[in-house]
Design a protein around this motif. Structure first.
Motif, PDB file in Angstrom:
ATOM      1  N   ALA A   5      34.172  42.539  41.418  1.00  0.00           N
ATOM      2  CA  ALA A   5      33.872  42.147  40.034  1.00  0.00           C
ATOM      3  C   ALA A   5      33.045  40.868  40.012  1.00  0.00           C
ATOM      4  O   ALA A   5      32.137  40.733  39.177  1.00  0.00           O
ATOM      5  CB  ALA A   5      35.169  41.985  39.242  1.00  0.00           C
TER       6      ALA A   5
ATOM      7  N   SER B 260      34.343  46.417  37.976  1.00  0.00           N
ATOM      8  CA  SER B 260      34.571  45.419  36.925  1.00  0.00           C
ATOM      9  C   SER B 260      34.908  46.148  35.626  1.00  0.00           C
ATOM     10  O   SER B 260      34.419  47.246  35.379  1.00  0.00           O
ATOM     11  CB  SER B 260      33.339  44.526  36.741  1.00  0.00           C
ATOM     12  OG  SER B 260      32.224  45.281  36.334  1.00  0.00           O
ATOM     13  N   SER B 261      35.722  45.502  34.804  1.00  0.00           N
ATOM     14  CA  SER B 261      36.206  46.147  33.579  1.00  0.00           C
ATOM     15  C   SER B 261      35.310  45.832  32.376  1.00  0.00           C
ATOM     16  O   SER B 261      34.551  44.857  32.375  1.00  0.00           O
ATOM     17  CB  SER B 261      37.630  45.689  33.270  1.00  0.00           C
ATOM     18  OG  SER B 261      37.638  44.341  32.860  1.00  0.00           O
TER      19      SER B 261
ATOM     20  N   GLY C 230      41.084  50.111  38.743  1.00  0.00           N
ATOM     21  CA  GLY C 230      40.154  48.994  38.668  1.00  0.00           C
ATOM     22  C   GLY C 230      40.712  47.952  37.718  1.00  0.00           C
ATOM     23  O   GLY C 230      41.717  48.222  37.049  1.00  0.00           O
ATOM     24  N   PRO C 231      40.135  46.797  37.664  1.00  0.00           N
ATOM     25  CA  PRO C 231      38.993  46.323  38.434  1.00  0.00           C
ATOM     26  C   PRO C 231      39.391  45.873  39.848  1.00  0.00           C
ATOM     27  O   PRO C 231      40.567  45.782  40.180  1.00  0.00           O
ATOM     28  CB  PRO C 231      38.495  45.134  37.614  1.00  0.00           C
ATOM     29  CG  PRO C 231      39.713  44.593  36.937  1.00  0.00           C
ATOM     30  CD  PRO C 231      40.599  45.797  36.682  1.00  0.00           C
TER      31      PRO C 231
END
Length: 163
Positions: free
Chosen positions: A146, A105-106, A140-141
C-alpha cells in the motif's frame, strides 16, 4: 482472509502494471486475473488516458473473463489488483461471476490520501467491495505494498514528497 506468498507475487505484478500505467499518463492501477490452478490468465492496467473513463483494469479483465472463461472457471479465479475496486468495478466483477479479490491498497486508504493532499472529492463514493458485492471473498490491504501504491498516486497527482 490471509495473504499468501503466491498472493504477494501476483500483487507485486499489479504494482508493476500500476507503474506502467503511471508512465503512460494514467492513474496507477494494475490488475492480474489468475486461474484456480495459479496460471496468469490475463492482466491489464488503467487506460483512462484513451478518453474512456471506464477503462479500469478490473472492468477489462471482467469483460475478458466473460468472453473467454466458463462460469465455473470465472468463479474459481482470483483477481489481484493494486487498489480496491471502485463501485463500478465491484459490480462488473460480481456480474461477471468472478471469484476472490486480493488488493494492495484500499479505497479507504486512497480516499484518505486524496484528502491529505487536498484533492477534490471523487465523483463516486468510495465503498468497500463487499458494500457493493457482498458475497465476494476479499483480502487486503497489504501494508508494505500500500505504501508503494501511495507513492505512485502521489507522483500521478504531482504532490511533493514530504521526505
Amino acid at each position: 482472509m490471509s495473504i499468501t506468498e503466491k498472493d504477494l507475487r501476483h500483487l507485486r505484478r499489479c504494482v508493476e502494471l500500476a507503474e506502467e500505467a503511471l508512465s503512460e499518463g494514467d492513474m496507477a492501477f494494475g490488475s492480474v486475473l489468475v486461474s484456480a490452478e495459479g496460471a496468469v490468465l490475463a492482466e491489464d492496467r488503467n487506460r483512462i488516458h484513451t478518453g474512456e473513463a471506464t477503462w479500469h483494469p478490473e472492468i477489462a479483465l471482467a469483460r475478458w473473463a466473460a468472453e473467454n472463461l466458463s462460469a465455473t472457471e470465472r468463479s474459481r479465479s482470483t483477481l489481484y489488483t493494486s487498489g480496491e475496486h471502485c463501485p463500478m468495478c465491484s459490480a462488473a466483477h460480481a456480474w461477471a461471476g468472478l471469484g476472490r479479490i486480493v488488493y494492495a491498497s484500499s479505497a479507504e486508504q486512497f480516499s484518505a490520501w486524496c484528502q491529505e493532499w487536498g484533492l477534490g472529492a471523487s465523483p463516486v463514493k468510495a465503498l468497500a467491495i463487499n458494500d457493493v458485492a457482498p458475497d465476494i471473498p476479499v483480502a487486503g490491504p497489504v501494508p508494505e505494498l500500500a505504501e508503494e501504491i501511495r507513492e505512485l498516486h502521489r507522483r500521478y497527482f504531482g504532490i511533493e514528497s514530504q521526505d
